[in-house]
Design an enzyme around this catalytic site. Structure first.
Site, PDB file in Angstrom:
ATOM      1  N   ASP A   1       0.867  -1.181   0.000  1.00 48.15           N
ATOM      2  CA  ASP A   1       0.000   0.000   0.000  1.00 48.15           C
ATOM      3  C   ASP A   1       0.900   1.227   0.000  1.00 48.15           C
ATOM      4  O   ASP A   1       1.760   1.368   0.875  1.00 48.15           O
ATOM      5  CB  ASP A   1      -0.893   0.002   1.244  1.00 48.15           C
ATOM      6  CG  ASP A   1      -1.826   1.206   1.277  1.00 48.15           C
ATOM      7  OD1 ASP A   1      -2.368   1.557   0.224  1.00 48.15           O
ATOM      8  OD2 ASP A   1      -2.009   1.796   2.366  1.00 48.15           O
TER       9      ASP A   1
ATOM     10  N   ASP B   1      -2.653   1.609   7.686  1.00 46.29           N
ATOM     11  CA  ASP B   1      -1.924   1.294   6.463  1.00 46.29           C
ATOM     12  C   ASP B   1      -1.554  -0.182   6.358  1.00 46.29           C
ATOM     13  O   ASP B   1      -1.631  -0.772   5.278  1.00 46.29           O
ATOM     14  CB  ASP B   1      -0.669   2.164   6.368  1.00 46.29           C
ATOM     15  CG  ASP B   1      -0.994   3.647   6.304  1.00 46.29           C
ATOM     16  OD1 ASP B   1      -2.001   3.988   5.644  1.00 46.29           O
ATOM     17  OD2 ASP B   1      -0.269   4.460   6.891  1.00 46.29           O
TER      18      ASP B   1
ATOM     19  N   CYS C   1     -11.888 -10.250  10.571  1.00 40.35           N
ATOM     20  CA  CYS C   1     -13.271 -10.740  10.543  1.00 40.35           C
ATOM     21  C   CYS C   1     -14.086 -10.208   9.374  1.00 40.35           C
ATOM     22  O   CYS C   1     -15.200 -10.665   9.125  1.00 40.35           O
ATOM     23  CB  CYS C   1     -13.972 -10.403  11.862  1.00 40.35           C
ATOM     24  SG  CYS C   1     -14.234  -8.625  12.110  1.00 40.35           S
TER      25      CYS C   1
ATOM     26  N   CYS D   1     -11.848  -4.833   8.171  1.00 44.16           N
ATOM     27  CA  CYS D   1     -11.006  -5.565   9.122  1.00 44.16           C
ATOM     28  C   CYS D   1     -10.479  -6.816   8.425  1.00 44.16           C
ATOM     29  O   CYS D   1     -11.254  -7.629   7.916  1.00 44.16           O
ATOM     30  CB  CYS D   1     -11.806  -5.940  10.362  1.00 44.16           C
ATOM     31  SG  CYS D   1     -10.923  -7.056  11.497  1.00 44.16           S
TER      32      CYS D   1
ATOM     33  N   CYS E   1     -11.479  -2.818  15.651  1.00 41.22           N
ATOM     34  CA  CYS E   1     -12.655  -3.443  15.054  1.00 41.22           C
ATOM     35  C   CYS E   1     -13.720  -3.666  16.131  1.00 41.22           C
ATOM     36  O   CYS E   1     -13.447  -4.313  17.156  1.00 41.22           O
ATOM     37  CB  CYS E   1     -12.268  -4.777  14.417  1.00 41.22           C
ATOM     38  SG  CYS E   1     -13.678  -5.687  13.742  1.00 41.22           S
TER      39      CYS E   1
ATOM     40  N   GLU F   1      -2.709  -1.769  -5.334  1.00 45.02           N
ATOM     41  CA  GLU F   1      -4.017  -1.148  -5.524  1.00 45.02           C
ATOM     42  C   GLU F   1      -3.958  -0.225  -6.729  1.00 45.02           C
ATOM     43  O   GLU F   1      -2.971   0.494  -6.932  1.00 45.02           O
ATOM     44  CB  GLU F   1      -4.388  -0.348  -4.277  1.00 45.02           C
ATOM     45  CG  GLU F   1      -5.758   0.289  -4.332  1.00 45.02           C
ATOM     46  CD  GLU F   1      -6.102   1.053  -3.057  1.00 45.02           C
ATOM     47  OE1 GLU F   1      -7.275   1.401  -2.873  1.00 45.02           O
ATOM     48  OE2 GLU F   1      -5.181   1.298  -2.251  1.00 45.02           O
TER      49      GLU F   1
ATOM     50  N   CYS G   1     -14.424  -7.960  16.349  1.00 47.41           N
ATOM     51  CA  CYS G   1     -13.421  -8.896  16.881  1.00 47.41           C
ATOM     52  C   CYS G   1     -12.430  -8.230  17.824  1.00 47.41           C
ATOM     53  O   CYS G   1     -11.524  -8.890  18.346  1.00 47.41           O
ATOM     54  CB  CYS G   1     -12.681  -9.596  15.750  1.00 47.41           C
ATOM     55  SG  CYS G   1     -11.692  -8.477  14.736  1.00 47.41           S
TER      56      CYS G   1
END
Length: 370
Positions: free
Chosen positions: A184, A350, A324, A321, A340, A268, A343
C-alpha cells in the site's frame, strides 16, 4: 527481450553544435509532420501516413537546405515518433500529440542504425557527427536497435540504446499466499507491506524546497535574456535534476528488493490524476511519484518472471477488518489506528490496507487458503 542501456556522453564543441542541429531538425520534422497530419484529416477525413510523409522529406530538403546536413534516418525517426504518439492517443483516448517546443527541458533525436559502440576506448560513433567520448559503464549482448541521444536542461548529454537480447521473457513463476506481498503506497510512509514493514517517504522535493525557493527567487530577479538569468536557470534545473535522480535511485532499490524477495506483488489501482486535483496534497503526491514506482515494479517483474497483481480502485481495503471482514464506514483520513467493533482487533490503518490488498488480489486468483 528488449532492454535499454543509458550512457553519459561527453561531446566537444563541434559535437555539441551537430547534436543541436540534429535535435532542432528532428523537432522541425515532427512539428511539420503533425501539421500535415492535422491538415489532411481536416481536408479529407484521413490522416496522412508516416510513409507518405517520409517521401515528402527530400522535397523539404530543397526548400530547407540545412536539413541536408542531418542524418536522414534521424529525420524519419521523428515521423515514427509522431506515429507512435498517435497510436498511444487512439489506444488510451487521451493525450493528443502536441507541437514540440525548443523550451522543453529535455531535447532528443533518434538514431535508428549505423551507430557504433567501442567499449574498449569508451567511444560512440554517430552518423554525421562522429566519435564521441562516453562513459560505457555496462556491456550488453544482443542486437542493437534504435538509439536515442538526449540533452538535459542542465546541458548534459546521454544516449539510450535499445537492445534485443533475443531471449524469451521468462515464464512467470508460481506463487501462493506465502510468496505474495501486498503493498500500500502512501504519503507519510512511501510504502507499507502486508508483513508490517513501513518504508519511510524520503520526500526529496519537500526537503529541498527551502533551497529551491532561494534559487527561484534569484532567477526571478535576473533580466530576461541575460547571461546571469541563464546561469540562474541552470542552477534551478540542476537542483530539480538532483531531486529526480535521488527519487529514481530510491525507487529502483525498493522495487528491486520487492521483486527479488517475492514471487508476486499485489497493488491497488490508484487514480493518481484524480488525486492530484486535491490542492492540499498535490505537491506531496507528485513528490512520491507512485506511477513511476509502479512502472519500475512492472517491467522488473517481467524481466524476472514475477507477477504483479492488482485490485480495483474502489475496493475498500482500508475500511475492512482483515481478521473478521467488518466494514468500518465511519473511518476518516485522520484515523491512523482503529479497533474493530466485532473482533476487537487493533489495526494500523496502512498495514491493514496492505494485508487486505494482498487478500483481495489472491481471492481473485482463487488462492486464498493455499
Amino acid at each position: 527481450m528488449l532492454k535499454a542501456y543509458k550512457y553519459r556522453l561527453y561531446p566537444n564543441k563541434n559535437h555539441e553544435e551537430m547534436i543541436s542541429q540534429h535535435i532542432g531538425a528532428s523537432r522541425f520534422i515532427y512539428n511539420w509532420a503533425l501539421e500535415n497530419k492535422i491538415k489532411s484529416y481536416e481536408a479529407e477525413g484521413n490522416s496522412i501516413s508516416r510513409f507518405a510523409l517520409n517521401k515528402m522529406i527530400p522535397e523539404l530538403k530543397i526548400e530547407h537546405v540545412w536539413l541536408k546536413n542531418i542524418n536522414s534516418q534521424s529525420l524519419q525517426g521523428a515521423t515514427l515518433n509522431l506515429d507512435n504518439a498517435f497510436t498511444k492517443f487512439f489506444r488510451e483516448k487521451k493525450g493528443f500529440p502536441k507541437f514540440k517546443s525548443r523550451k522543453n527541458p529535455v531535447q532528443s533525436f533518434s538514431v535508428p542504425q549505423h551507430y557504433k559502440v567501442d567499449f574498449e576506448n569508451n567511444k560512440i560513433k554517430l552518423p554525421k557527427i562522429g566519435w564521441i567520448n562516453a562513459k560505457l559503464h555496462r556491456r550488453y549482448e544482443g542486437k542493437e536497435k534504435t538509439a536515442t541521444v538526449s540533452r538535459t536542461s542542465t546541458g548534459k548529454y546521454y544516449i539510450s540504446i535499445l537492445i534485443d537480447d533475443e531471449k524469451e521473457n521468462p515464464v512467470n513463476k508460481s506463487f501462493n499466499i506465502d510468496t505474495t506481498v501486498g503493498v500500500d503506497v502512501g504519503i507519510k510512509d512511501f510504502a507499507i507491506t502486508s508483513i508490517g514493514e513501513k518504508i519511510d517517504n524520503p520526500k526529496y522535493l519537500k526537503n529541498s524546497m527551502k533551497r529551491m525557493k532561494v534559487l527561484q527567487k534569484r532567477l526571478s530577479k535576473k533580466k530576461k535574456g541575460s547571461a546571469n538569468r541563464q546561469r540562474a536557470k541552470v542552477a534551478v534545473a540542476k537542483l530539480y535534476e538532483k531531486i529526480a535522480n535521488q527519487r529514481n535511485d530510491f525507487q529502483h532499490k525498493l522495487s528491486s528488493k520487492l521483486i527479488s524477495e517475492n514471487q508476486a506483488v499485489a497493488l491497488e489501482t490508484l487514480n493518481v490524476s484524480g488525486m492530484l486535483k486535491n490542492h492540499c496534497l498535490t505537491q506531496s503526491i507528485a513528490d512520491a511519484s507512485w506511477s513511476s514506482f509502479v512502472k519500475k515494479l512492472e517491467y522488473k517483474a517481467e524481466w524476472y518472471g514475477k507477477t504483479i497483481l492488482r485490485i480495483g480502485r474502489f475496493e475498500p481495503s482500508t475500511k475492512i477488518c482483515n481478521v473478521c471482514g467488518y466494514h468500518n464506514g465511519k473511518l476518516t483520513l485522520t484515523d491512523r489506528k482503529w479497533q474493530c467493533p466485532d473482533c476487537k482487533t487493533n489495526h494500523d490503518r496502512d498495514i491493514n490496507a496492505a494485508i487486505n490488498i494482498k487478500k483481495f488480489a489472491l481471492d481473485k486468483q482463487n488462492l486464498i487458503g493455499i
